[in-house]
Design an enzyme around this catalytic site. Structure first.
Site, short mmCIF file in Angstrom:
data_model
loop_
_atom_site.label_atom_id
_atom_site.label_comp_id
_atom_site.label_asym_id
_atom_site.label_seq_id
_atom_site.Cartn_x
_atom_site.Cartn_y
_atom_site.Cartn_z
N CYS A 116 -5.16 49.63 -0.44
CA CYS A 116 -4.76 50.36 0.63
C CYS A 116 -3.30 50.16 1.13
O CYS A 116 -2.60 50.86 1.87
CB CYS A 116 -5.50 49.96 1.94
N HIS A 256 -1.59 51.38 8.65
CA HIS A 256 -2.74 51.90 8.08
C HIS A 256 -3.99 52.22 8.67
O HIS A 256 -4.31 51.31 9.63
CB HIS A 256 -2.81 50.68 6.78
N ASN A 286 -10.62 56.38 6.66
CA ASN A 286 -9.45 55.48 5.99
C ASN A 286 -9.38 56.11 4.59
O ASN A 286 -10.30 56.26 3.61
CB ASN A 286 -10.27 54.23 5.59
#
Length: 329
Positions: A116, A256, A286
């Site tokens: 990520c 994020h 996500n």
């Protein structure tokens, strides 16, 4: 000669049409909308449902969106960096294919994988190429088809992830705008808590690995959450201190989008007002490497030249970090 900094000069994005809502997930696993929303902040996510299309499809669409908006000839691009954790295939680099498909025939290209944190680490890499003076246009794409590695019978992971892509063009700046500072971190302790066990050199694909569902994402949610909260908050606070930024000086937090509670904890540590915290997790879930550029694309019209943006991310490995960037347009 003035110092070269690397500024973002254009943004593009793409998300697939198919919407996987919490209500649909209720029919697949033992969960409900209230439970998902209260724990993650996610309402829906997008999935790429086209047969035979992978991460490159998403990346190409996002890059083309950027090129069209900015009216740039792809032949001017010097380098394409493909930030992804779900490449089309294990060996042939996805970024190379993407570069060819968008007409960036004068560019070299490669993939960058830090889970990520891939796009965040890619920002550092793109900036270094620009600051070297050797390259003028670096295209950084963050794209992931997370639906290709998610087990939709696993309640712990299928509620979280979605598919999407975003792209940013980096160019030289002589006004002191662009990337100002970075704190990037990693710790191999994280390998056990967020991973895909099979398909690599340790455990190649076999009948057993497929039967045991070892090609899907495994996540120890509590451990990852704990490390993500402390990791993202720590580096975001430190980068503010290092650059003498007060909470009033920060215009936008670009965090994020993994969990709304992690985003809130990071903002709280920075003492940044909620109105400055950009959030689209409720729409996309996500999207891993795509979360940061999708935020930039969704809120591009809010940014003013000279705005102070703090980026923060946390990913498997573990990998995490924060970047301070001054918006250039």
């Amino acid at each position: 000669m003035n110092k070269i900094t690397a500024a973002i000069t254009a943004i593009g994005s793409y998300v697939p049409e198919y919407v996987l809502s919490n209500q649909v997930l209720e029919t697949l696993v033992d969960t409900n909308d209230e439970w998902i929303t209260s724990r993650t902040g996610i309402k829906e996510r997008r999935l790429l449902k086209l047969d035979g299309e992978g991460t490159s499809y998403l990346a190409i669409k996002a890059a083309q969106n950027l090129l069209e908006k900015a009216k740039i000839d792809p032949k001017e691009i010097d380098l394409v960096i493909m930030a992804t954790t779900t490449p089309d295939m294990p060996v042939a680099a996805t970024g190379v294919y993407v570069a060819s498909q968008i007409g960036a025939t004068n560019a070299f290209a490669y993939d960058l994988q830090a889970a990520c944190s891939s796009f965040l680490f890619g920002m550092s890499t793109a900036s270094a190429y620009i600051q070297s003076g050797k390259y003028k246009k670096v295209l950084l794409i963050g794209a992931d088809k997370m639906s290709s590695i998610i087990d939709y019978t696993d309640r712990a992971t299928c509620i979280i992830f979605g598919d999407g892509a975003g792209a940013a063009l980096f160019e030289p700046n002589f006004e002191g705008l662009g990337l100002q500072d970075e704190i990037l971190k990693s710790d191999g302790i994280g390998r056990e808590f967020l991973k895909i066990e099979a398909g690599g050199s340790i455990l190649p694909p076999s009948e057993d690995t497929i039967k045991n569902k070892q090609h899907f994402v495994f996540q120890d949610g509590k451990t990852v959450f704990k490390h993500a909260v402390s990791g993202m908050a720590d580096v975001s606070e430190k980068i503010m201190e290092r650059n003498n930024l007060s909470h009033d000086d920060v215009n936008w937090l670009i965090a994020h989008q993994a969990n709304k509670r992690i985003i809130d904890a990071t903002a709280n540590r920075m003492n940044v007002d909620e109105s400055k915290v950009l959030v689209n997790i409720h729409r996309y879930g996500n999207t891993t490497s795509a979360t940061l550029p999708l935020l930039l694309a969704d809120f591009e019209d809010k940014f003013k030249k000279g705005d102070n943006l703090i980026f923060a991310a946390f990913g498997g490995g573990f990998t995490w970090g924060s970047i301070y960037l001054k918006w250039a347009y």
